[in-house]
Design a protein around this motif. Structure first.
Motif, PDB file in Angstrom:
ATOM      1  N   TRP A   1     -22.524 -17.887  22.693  1.00  0.00           N
ATOM      2  CA  TRP A   1     -23.306 -16.705  23.054  1.00  0.00           C
ATOM      3  C   TRP A   1     -23.150 -16.387  24.545  1.00  0.00           C
ATOM      4  O   TRP A   1     -22.983 -15.227  24.921  1.00  0.00           O
ATOM      5  CB  TRP A   1     -24.772 -16.878  22.690  1.00  0.00           C
ATOM      6  CG  TRP A   1     -25.553 -15.717  23.210  1.00  0.00           C
ATOM      7  CD1 TRP A   1     -26.391 -15.676  24.267  1.00  0.00           C
ATOM      8  CD2 TRP A   1     -25.481 -14.378  22.709  1.00  0.00           C
ATOM      9  NE1 TRP A   1     -26.849 -14.400  24.461  1.00  0.00           N
ATOM     10  CE2 TRP A   1     -26.309 -13.585  23.521  1.00  0.00           C
ATOM     11  CE3 TRP A   1     -24.778 -13.783  21.656  1.00  0.00           C
ATOM     12  CZ2 TRP A   1     -26.468 -12.218  23.301  1.00  0.00           C
ATOM     13  CZ3 TRP A   1     -24.948 -12.422  21.444  1.00  0.00           C
ATOM     14  CH2 TRP A   1     -25.782 -11.658  22.269  1.00  0.00           C
TER      15      TRP A   1
ATOM     16  N   ALA B   1     -29.076  -7.834  15.320  1.00  0.00           N
ATOM     17  CA  ALA B   1     -28.344  -8.906  14.638  1.00  0.00           C
ATOM     18  C   ALA B   1     -29.314  -9.965  14.116  1.00  0.00           C
ATOM     19  O   ALA B   1     -29.165 -10.466  13.001  1.00  0.00           O
ATOM     20  CB  ALA B   1     -27.308  -9.525  15.567  1.00  0.00           C
ATOM     21  N   LEU B   2     -30.311 -10.304  14.925  1.00  0.00           N
ATOM     22  CA  LEU B   2     -31.324 -11.273  14.480  1.00  0.00           C
ATOM     23  C   LEU B   2     -32.107 -10.751  13.285  1.00  0.00           C
ATOM     24  O   LEU B   2     -32.367 -11.486  12.327  1.00  0.00           O
ATOM     25  CB  LEU B   2     -32.280 -11.615  15.616  1.00  0.00           C
ATOM     26  CG  LEU B   2     -31.769 -12.650  16.592  1.00  0.00           C
ATOM     27  CD1 LEU B   2     -32.611 -12.657  17.861  1.00  0.00           C
ATOM     28  CD2 LEU B   2     -31.760 -14.029  15.954  1.00  0.00           C
TER      29      LEU B   2
ATOM     30  N   THR C   1     -29.794 -10.916  10.251  1.00  0.00           N
ATOM     31  CA  THR C   1     -29.499 -12.295   9.875  1.00  0.00           C
ATOM     32  C   THR C   1     -30.731 -12.989   9.308  1.00  0.00           C
ATOM     33  O   THR C   1     -30.621 -13.860   8.445  1.00  0.00           O
ATOM     34  CB  THR C   1     -28.944 -13.081  11.083  1.00  0.00           C
ATOM     35  OG1 THR C   1     -27.842 -12.349  11.630  1.00  0.00           O
ATOM     36  CG2 THR C   1     -28.449 -14.456  10.675  1.00  0.00           C
ATOM     37  N   SER C   2     -31.906 -12.587   9.742  1.00  0.00           N
ATOM     38  CA  SER C   2     -33.141 -13.226   9.258  1.00  0.00           C
ATOM     39  C   SER C   2     -33.440 -12.891   7.802  1.00  0.00           C
ATOM     40  O   SER C   2     -34.285 -13.539   7.187  1.00  0.00           O
ATOM     41  CB  SER C   2     -34.333 -12.863  10.144  1.00  0.00           C
ATOM     42  OG  SER C   2     -34.687 -11.508  10.002  1.00  0.00           O
TER      43      SER C   2
ATOM     44  N   LEU D   1     -35.331 -17.337  11.356  1.00  0.00           N
ATOM     45  CA  LEU D   1     -34.885 -16.640  12.565  1.00  0.00           C
ATOM     46  C   LEU D   1     -35.844 -15.525  12.968  1.00  0.00           C
ATOM     47  O   LEU D   1     -35.874 -15.105  14.125  1.00  0.00           O
ATOM     48  CB  LEU D   1     -33.486 -16.059  12.376  1.00  0.00           C
ATOM     49  CG  LEU D   1     -32.334 -17.042  12.363  1.00  0.00           C
ATOM     50  CD1 LEU D   1     -31.026 -16.321  12.058  1.00  0.00           C
ATOM     51  CD2 LEU D   1     -32.237 -17.789  13.676  1.00  0.00           C
TER      52      LEU D   1
ATOM     53  N   MET E   1     -33.076 -20.135  20.495  1.00  0.00           N
ATOM     54  CA  MET E   1     -32.228 -20.370  19.327  1.00  0.00           C
ATOM     55  C   MET E   1     -31.966 -21.866  19.161  1.00  0.00           C
ATOM     56  O   MET E   1     -32.006 -22.383  18.043  1.00  0.00           O
ATOM     57  CB  MET E   1     -30.908 -19.609  19.485  1.00  0.00           C
ATOM     58  CG  MET E   1     -30.029 -19.662  18.282  1.00  0.00           C
ATOM     59  SD  MET E   1     -30.787 -18.798  16.883  1.00  0.00           S
ATOM     60  CE  MET E   1     -29.459 -18.880  15.725  1.00  0.00           C
TER      61      MET E   1
ATOM     62  N   SER F   1     -23.347 -16.808  11.111  1.00  0.00           N
ATOM     63  CA  SER F   1     -23.795 -15.513  10.583  1.00  0.00           C
ATOM     64  C   SER F   1     -24.320 -14.615  11.696  1.00  0.00           C
ATOM     65  O   SER F   1     -24.028 -13.422  11.733  1.00  0.00           O
ATOM     66  CB  SER F   1     -24.880 -15.701   9.521  1.00  0.00           C
ATOM     67  OG  SER F   1     -24.356 -16.309   8.381  1.00  0.00           O
ATOM     68  N   LEU F   2     -25.090 -15.190  12.589  1.00  0.00           N
ATOM     69  CA  LEU F   2     -25.634 -14.400  13.694  1.00  0.00           C
ATOM     70  C   LEU F   2     -24.521 -13.895  14.612  1.00  0.00           C
ATOM     71  O   LEU F   2     -24.499 -12.713  14.983  1.00  0.00           O
ATOM     72  CB  LEU F   2     -26.644 -15.224  14.488  1.00  0.00           C
ATOM     73  CG  LEU F   2     -27.274 -14.504  15.673  1.00  0.00           C
ATOM     74  CD1 LEU F   2     -28.068 -13.285  15.212  1.00  0.00           C
ATOM     75  CD2 LEU F   2     -28.160 -15.450  16.442  1.00  0.00           C
TER      76      LEU F   2
ATOM     77  N   THR G   1     -22.570 -11.186  12.749  1.00  0.00           N
ATOM     78  CA  THR G   1     -23.340  -9.949  12.660  1.00  0.00           C
ATOM     79  C   THR G   1     -23.361  -9.225  14.006  1.00  0.00           C
ATOM     80  O   THR G   1     -23.167  -8.010  14.073  1.00  0.00           O
ATOM     81  CB  THR G   1     -24.775 -10.232  12.173  1.00  0.00           C
ATOM     82  OG1 THR G   1     -24.701 -10.871  10.902  1.00  0.00           O
ATOM     83  CG2 THR G   1     -25.583  -8.955  12.052  1.00  0.00           C
TER      84      THR G   1
END
Length: 145
Positions: A38, A61-62, A65-66, A72, A88, A106-107, A110
């Motif tokens: 990140w 994105a969070l 992804t959640s 998340l 995180m 995934s995060l 995304t």
């Protein structure tokens, strides 16, 4: 089925996360690897879209992804680029390593795909290719298999 740039990007993100987390990583190693990636991504992207743009795409994105990783969602709306890595890491460190790896990749995927929607695939690749530890180069045979 042909391999697309999107497939290659997703695989590059997964491989980079695996390599940075090390052999047989626990969830803390995966969380730290996700945070490192990140930091690299945000350093590449911020000069182009600014802090506010980066924070907006991260929050989106969070949120997306959640849906798959509901835990998340506990990263509240006050989250920004500066607080994200530590928060995180705290959340991921308590998960099973497989779940942490899936959530982290995934995060990152995304976020990358949302960024590409905003600034285009070509610019996204130019900005983020240096972050990924895997070449996007594939042979013609791989593209058509």
């Amino acid at each position: 089925m042909p391999i697309t740039d999107r497939d290659l990007c997703r695989e590059a993100i997964r491989r980079t996360l695996r390599r940075r987390a090390g052999d047989l990583p626990d969830s803390l190693a995966i969380a730290q690897a996700t945070s490192e990636i990140w930091h690299l991504m945000s350093a590449q992207v911020t000069p182009v879209i600014g802090d506010n743009g980066l924070d907006a795409i991260l929050k989106r994105a969070l949120l997306l992804t959640s849906v798959v990783f509901p835990w998340l969602a506990s990263l509240d709306g006050q989250l920004d680029n500066d607080s994200f890595p530590a928060r995180m890491t705290e959340l991921m460190a308590g998960r099973e390593s497989v779940v942490a790896a899936q959530a982290g990749s995934s995060l990152l995927i995304t976020f990358t795909e949302l960024l590409a929607t905003l600034i285009g695939n070509s610019l996204t690749r130019r900005l983020l290719d240096p972050v990924w530890e895997v070449d996007f180069v594939v042979t013609e045979q791989e593209k058509t298999s």
